[in-house]
Design an enzyme around this catalytic site. Sequence first.
Site, PDB file in Angstrom:
ATOM      1  N   ASN A  11       0.868  -1.176   0.000  1.00  0.00           N
ATOM      2  CA  ASN A  11       0.000   0.000   0.000  1.00  0.00           C
ATOM      3  C   ASN A  11       0.908   1.230   0.000  1.00  0.00           C
ATOM      4  O   ASN A  11       1.536   1.539   1.001  1.00  0.00           O
ATOM      5  CB  ASN A  11      -0.875  -0.057   1.269  1.00  0.00           C
ATOM      6  CG  ASN A  11      -1.673   1.211   1.485  1.00  0.00           C
ATOM      7  OD1 ASN A  11      -1.752   2.068   0.607  1.00  0.00           O
ATOM      8  ND2 ASN A  11      -2.264   1.339   2.668  1.00  0.00           N
ATOM      9  N   LYS A  13       0.087   4.292  -0.185  1.00  0.00           N
ATOM     10  CA  LYS A  13      -0.533   5.466   0.454  1.00  0.00           C
ATOM     11  C   LYS A  13      -0.334   6.711  -0.408  1.00  0.00           C
ATOM     12  O   LYS A  13      -0.348   6.616  -1.633  1.00  0.00           O
ATOM     13  CB  LYS A  13       0.023   5.638   1.875  1.00  0.00           C
ATOM     14  CG  LYS A  13      -0.103   4.346   2.690  1.00  0.00           C
ATOM     15  CD  LYS A  13       0.132   4.518   4.151  1.00  0.00           C
ATOM     16  CE  LYS A  13      -0.036   3.175   4.854  1.00  0.00           C
ATOM     17  NZ  LYS A  13       0.058   3.262   6.299  1.00  0.00           N
ATOM     18  N   HIS A  97      -9.406   1.139   5.031  1.00  0.00           N
ATOM     19  CA  HIS A  97      -8.131   1.254   5.740  1.00  0.00           C
ATOM     20  C   HIS A  97      -8.324   2.159   6.958  1.00  0.00           C
ATOM     21  O   HIS A  97      -9.111   3.102   6.915  1.00  0.00           O
ATOM     22  CB  HIS A  97      -7.070   1.841   4.792  1.00  0.00           C
ATOM     23  CG  HIS A  97      -5.701   1.786   5.386  1.00  0.00           C
ATOM     24  ND1 HIS A  97      -5.253   2.731   6.273  1.00  0.00           N
ATOM     25  CD2 HIS A  97      -4.693   0.896   5.227  1.00  0.00           C
ATOM     26  CE1 HIS A  97      -4.020   2.422   6.637  1.00  0.00           C
ATOM     27  NE2 HIS A  97      -3.659   1.316   6.023  1.00  0.00           N
ATOM     28  N   GLU A  99      -6.682   4.511   8.111  1.00  0.00           N
ATOM     29  CA  GLU A  99      -6.468   5.941   7.860  1.00  0.00           C
ATOM     30  C   GLU A  99      -7.701   6.578   7.223  1.00  0.00           C
ATOM     31  O   GLU A  99      -8.010   7.733   7.470  1.00  0.00           O
ATOM     32  CB  GLU A  99      -5.215   6.138   6.980  1.00  0.00           C
ATOM     33  CG  GLU A  99      -3.950   5.902   7.797  1.00  0.00           C
ATOM     34  CD  GLU A  99      -2.780   5.362   7.003  1.00  0.00           C
ATOM     35  OE1 GLU A  99      -2.804   5.426   5.766  1.00  0.00           O
ATOM     36  OE2 GLU A  99      -1.838   4.861   7.652  1.00  0.00           O
ATOM     37  N   GLU A 169      -5.288  -5.086  10.596  1.00  0.00           N
ATOM     38  CA  GLU A 169      -4.259  -4.082  10.833  1.00  0.00           C
ATOM     39  C   GLU A 169      -4.524  -3.382  12.159  1.00  0.00           C
ATOM     40  O   GLU A 169      -5.323  -2.431  12.220  1.00  0.00           O
ATOM     41  CB  GLU A 169      -4.268  -3.044   9.703  1.00  0.00           C
ATOM     42  CG  GLU A 169      -3.998  -3.641   8.345  1.00  0.00           C
ATOM     43  CD  GLU A 169      -3.359  -2.633   7.394  1.00  0.00           C
ATOM     44  OE1 GLU A 169      -2.317  -2.940   6.839  1.00  0.00           O
ATOM     45  OE2 GLU A 169      -3.915  -1.528   7.251  1.00  0.00           O
ATOM     46  N   GLY A 175       2.698   1.979  10.920  1.00  0.00           N
ATOM     47  CA  GLY A 175       3.687   3.049  10.781  1.00  0.00           C
ATOM     48  C   GLY A 175       4.385   3.418  12.075  1.00  0.00           C
ATOM     49  O   GLY A 175       5.046   4.447  12.158  1.00  0.00           O
ATOM     50  N   SER A 215       3.599  -2.412  10.270  1.00  0.00           N
ATOM     51  CA  SER A 215       5.051  -2.498  10.442  1.00  0.00           C
ATOM     52  C   SER A 215       5.640  -3.850  10.015  1.00  0.00           C
ATOM     53  O   SER A 215       6.535  -4.380  10.679  1.00  0.00           O
ATOM     54  CB  SER A 215       5.448  -2.155  11.883  1.00  0.00           C
ATOM     55  OG  SER A 215       5.039  -0.841  12.203  1.00  0.00           O
TER      56      SER A 215
HETATM   57  P1  PGA Z   1       2.957   0.131   7.703  1.00  0.00           P
HETATM   58  O1  PGA Z   1       1.499   0.356   7.122  1.00  0.00           O
HETATM   59  O2  PGA Z   1       3.497  -1.140   7.080  1.00  0.00           O
HETATM   60  O3  PGA Z   1       3.733   1.343   7.293  1.00  0.00           O
HETATM   61  O4  PGA Z   1       2.835  -0.004   9.191  1.00  0.00           O
HETATM   62  C1  PGA Z   1       0.610  -0.704   6.896  1.00  0.00           C
HETATM   63  C2  PGA Z   1      -0.684  -0.195   6.314  1.00  0.00           C
HETATM   64  O5  PGA Z   1      -1.137   0.867   6.759  1.00  0.00           O
HETATM   65  O6  PGA Z   1      -1.275  -0.803   5.406  1.00  0.00           O
END
Ligand code: PGA
Length: 255
Positions: A11, A13, A97, A99, A169, A175, A215
């Site tokens: 992803n 983003k 997601h 976010e 997630e 992140g 992560s």
């Molecule tokens: P990350 O994000 O691997 O940077 O923790 C995962 C995601 O949000 O899909």
Amino acid sequence: MDNRRPLIAGNWKMFKTCSEAVETAKHLVKLVSTSVDVDVMIAPPFTALAQVSDVVKGTCISLGAQNLYWEAEGAYTGEISPSMLVSAGCRYVIIGHSERRQYFGETDESVNKKVKSSINNSLIPVMCVGESEKERELNETFSVLDKQVKNGLEGFSHDDLKTLVIAYEPVWAIGTGKTATTDQAQEVHKFLRTTLEINFGNMLAKSIRILYGGSVKPNNIVELMSMSDVDGALVGGASLDPETFSKIVQFQNRT
Ligand code: PGA
């Protein structure tokens, strides 16, 4: 892992201009072109989808989008329809997601409509679920996930959900560099599979791929993938660099 084929998804983003996305995809194609025994998907920003589609066409890498709107077309300024994604070369779409839930008002109800419209347009939905740090501390992890899964998939038949992918997630792991332990991930994935079994039957529950996200890095993918209910990963930060992402994709070489 029964017969579920692993899926490693990146992803991107809100990162990468069109030219950066094309360069990254070209580099990745070189690194993972030798057919790997996993499905691979990358989800660049909308603006780069069509160009990246040309780069990955005919390779083992599939294209995904990071969101969609459920209507077929109309006066919905700023939105992108399922058929537009299909025409840009997408096979997958990430839905709900954290976010989007956190910053853009996505709810279980909108997730439900988006999953429905993606299935109706033959896009594979990757439906994201996950608890916040506070919810975990309050021991609400399972009730939160149960609600997200039930509401997100309300009204679907067993047949509708054949291609569905779920991504677990934990919000506190995205992140942040904090990964759920493999045991924590396995515990939740097993819970999600049981929830699917209760609602849609054993056959479907056994066939749905449940990805872990939060992560994921080259140094934890092998252990995560050793868990019986972890069927792949949704990778954010570590998917932006082709060398790093290819190491995650090729985790089987290190087992
Ligand atoms: P990350 O994000 O691997 O940077 O923790 C995962 C995601 O949000 O899909």
